[in-house]
Each structure stands twice: as C-alpha cells, then as structure tokens.
Design a protein around this motif. Structure first.
Motif, mmCIF file in Angstrom:
data_model
loop_
_atom_site.group_PDB
_atom_site.id
_atom_site.type_symbol
_atom_site.label_atom_id
_atom_site.label_comp_id
_atom_site.label_asym_id
_atom_site.label_seq_id
_atom_site.Cartn_x
_atom_site.Cartn_y
_atom_site.Cartn_z
ATOM 1 N N PRO A 181 0.781 -1.235 0.000
ATOM 2 C CA PRO A 181 0.000 0.000 0.000
ATOM 3 C C PRO A 181 0.812 1.283 0.000
ATOM 4 N N VAL A 182 2.133 1.211 0.076
ATOM 5 C CA VAL A 182 2.941 2.421 0.209
ATOM 6 C C VAL A 182 3.153 3.071 -1.155
ATOM 7 N N ARG A 183 2.984 4.382 -1.210
ATOM 8 C CA ARG A 183 3.198 5.160 -2.422
ATOM 9 C C ARG A 183 3.998 6.409 -2.077
ATOM 10 N N VAL A 184 4.617 7.009 -3.083
ATOM 11 C CA VAL A 184 5.296 8.286 -2.897
ATOM 12 C C VAL A 184 4.252 9.393 -2.863
ATOM 13 N N ARG A 185 4.251 10.181 -1.784
ATOM 14 C CA ARG A 185 3.335 11.312 -1.702
ATOM 15 C C ARG A 185 3.983 12.571 -2.272
ATOM 16 N N SER A 186 5.228 12.806 -1.918
ATOM 17 C CA SER A 186 5.924 13.976 -2.445
ATOM 18 C C SER A 186 7.427 13.793 -2.275
ATOM 19 N N VAL A 187 8.165 14.504 -3.101
ATOM 20 C CA VAL A 187 9.621 14.570 -2.988
ATOM 21 C C VAL A 187 10.002 16.039 -3.056
ATOM 22 N N LYS A 188 10.771 16.499 -2.076
ATOM 23 C CA LYS A 188 11.249 17.879 -2.055
ATOM 24 C C LYS A 188 12.767 17.855 -2.244
ATOM 25 N N PRO A 189 13.226 18.100 -3.470
ATOM 26 C CA PRO A 189 14.669 18.079 -3.710
ATOM 27 C C PRO A 189 15.367 19.285 -3.079
ATOM 28 N N PHE A 190 16.500 19.034 -2.486
ATOM 29 C CA PHE A 190 17.400 20.081 -2.009
ATOM 30 C C PHE A 190 16.706 21.105 -1.119
ATOM 31 N N VAL A 191 16.089 20.601 -0.061
ATOM 32 C CA VAL A 191 15.570 21.519 0.948
ATOM 33 C C VAL A 191 16.727 22.225 1.655
ATOM 34 N N THR A 192 17.886 21.602 1.641
ATOM 35 C CA THR A 192 19.152 22.258 1.965
ATOM 36 C C THR A 192 20.105 21.868 0.838
#
Length: 210
Positions: A181-192
């Motif tokens: 049941p696991v899916r990618v909800r979001s990816v935030k590249p380079f928050v730092t």
C-alpha cells in the motif's frame, strides 16, 4: 552500512542517467531511438543499457517483426519483479535483511501499524536508497525519509532536473515492484544544499487489496 559489491554502477555515469531518463520518459523505445536522443554511438548505448539491465533498472524485450536479421529490442523500466532477475534478487535480499534487523531491534518494527506488505516495500526502498549512496534516514513512522544526494554532486550543477527526475521515477518503481500500500506522496529536492525529503503514504485502498 558497508556497501556490497553489487551496488549500482549504472547511475554513476551521466550518459547512463540520460539513457535511463529516456527509457522512463517513453517506455518501449528501441536502441537506435534512445541512442539518438542522448547523443551516443549505438554500441556505447547498447553497453550502457546492458549495465542498467544487469542492475535491475531497465528490462529489454525482443520484438518479433518477421524480418530477417537481428530482431529489434525495446527497453522498459522495471516495474514488476518477474521482469528482471537482478531486481527480484535485490528485493528478496532486502526483505530478508529487513526481517533480520527487526528481530535484532524490535523497537524498529512498525508491522503492527503499517502491515507486513508495507514493511516489505519499505525494506526494498530503503535498501535501494542505500545502494545508490543516498543514505536514507527515516523518521519514527518510517514514512518520511531524509536523503543526502552527495553522490551525484558531479551532475547537480548542470543536470539537476535530470538527476531528480530519474531518482523520483526509481522511487516509484521500487514501490511498484513489491506489492503493497505504500506510495510516494511527495519529494522535495534540495531543501538544503545537501538534503532532500521524501514523504510516503499508506493508501487505504491499496492496503485493503494487499
């Protein structure tokens, strides 16, 4: 964690990242089309794709055309473990090592909250991230993961969109390969400058099906 001898080589060359991106972008294309898009000689593209396939990142399918000569081959991303032996071997190994880790450290076992299928998906995902040098650090829920993209510094300055696109697609494919049941909800590249954030979710409809 010590790196294993079969850790990915395919993602350490910018030309291979471009080929993998081309396969992700339009699955099912032939060698000549892919080589032309990324500007590689046919033989060089063939060698790179062979490495990507040997590492479980792409799958080749020989096409039957009825024409004499070498049959054409189409390339697809690996989304089903039945398609690629290397991907299947990695997932099986990740499941075994994840189960062993939870026996040794029961406080890490979130099976009661997430379910066994979700844990197997997470085992495969975390191991994938470790194998490609992104050093995953999941939070207590195991559904939010910080990664350090230092291994790809050689390409970030000029090819950030390419690198991020390839890795986001690989995250999704890893979770597709292992039913759950696991899916990618979001990816935030380079928050730092040295850190990205991955947010996962457990889909209720997929959990019911699993």
């Amino acid at each position: 964690m010590p790196r294993r001898v079969e850790d990915f080589r395919g993602l350490t060359r910018l030309s291979r990242l471009r080929l993998l991106h081309a396969v992700h972008r339009v699955p099912g294309r032939r060698l000549a089309e892919l080589a032309e898009e990324v500007g590689l000689h046919l033989n060089t593209a063939r060698e790179h794709l062979a490495i990507l396939e040997a590492e479980g990142l792409v799958n080749s399918l020989t096409l039957v055309t009825g024409v004499r000569g070498r049959p054409p081959v189409a390339f697809h991303p690996v989304t089903d473990l039945a398609e690629n032996q290397a991907a299947r071997k990695r997932a099986e190994g990740a499941r075994e090592r994840g189960a062993l880790l939870r026996r040794l450290a029961p406080e890490l076992d979130r099976g009661g909250e997430l379910g066994g299928a979700a844990l197997e998906q997470l085992d495969a995902l975390y191991e994938h991230l470790e194998d490609i040098g992104l050093e995953p650090r999941p939070d207590a829920s195991q559904l939010n993961v910080d990664v350090t993209p230092c291994r790809y510094a050689f390409a970030i300055e000029t090819e950030r969109a390419l690198v991020c696109s390839v890795h986001i697609q690989l995250l999704k494919h890893q979770l597709q390969q292992v039913p759950g049941p696991v899916r990618v909800r979001s990816v935030k590249p380079f928050v730092t400058p040295t850190r990205c954030e991955i947010a996962l979710e457990v889909r209720a409809d997929a959990a019911s099906a699993a």
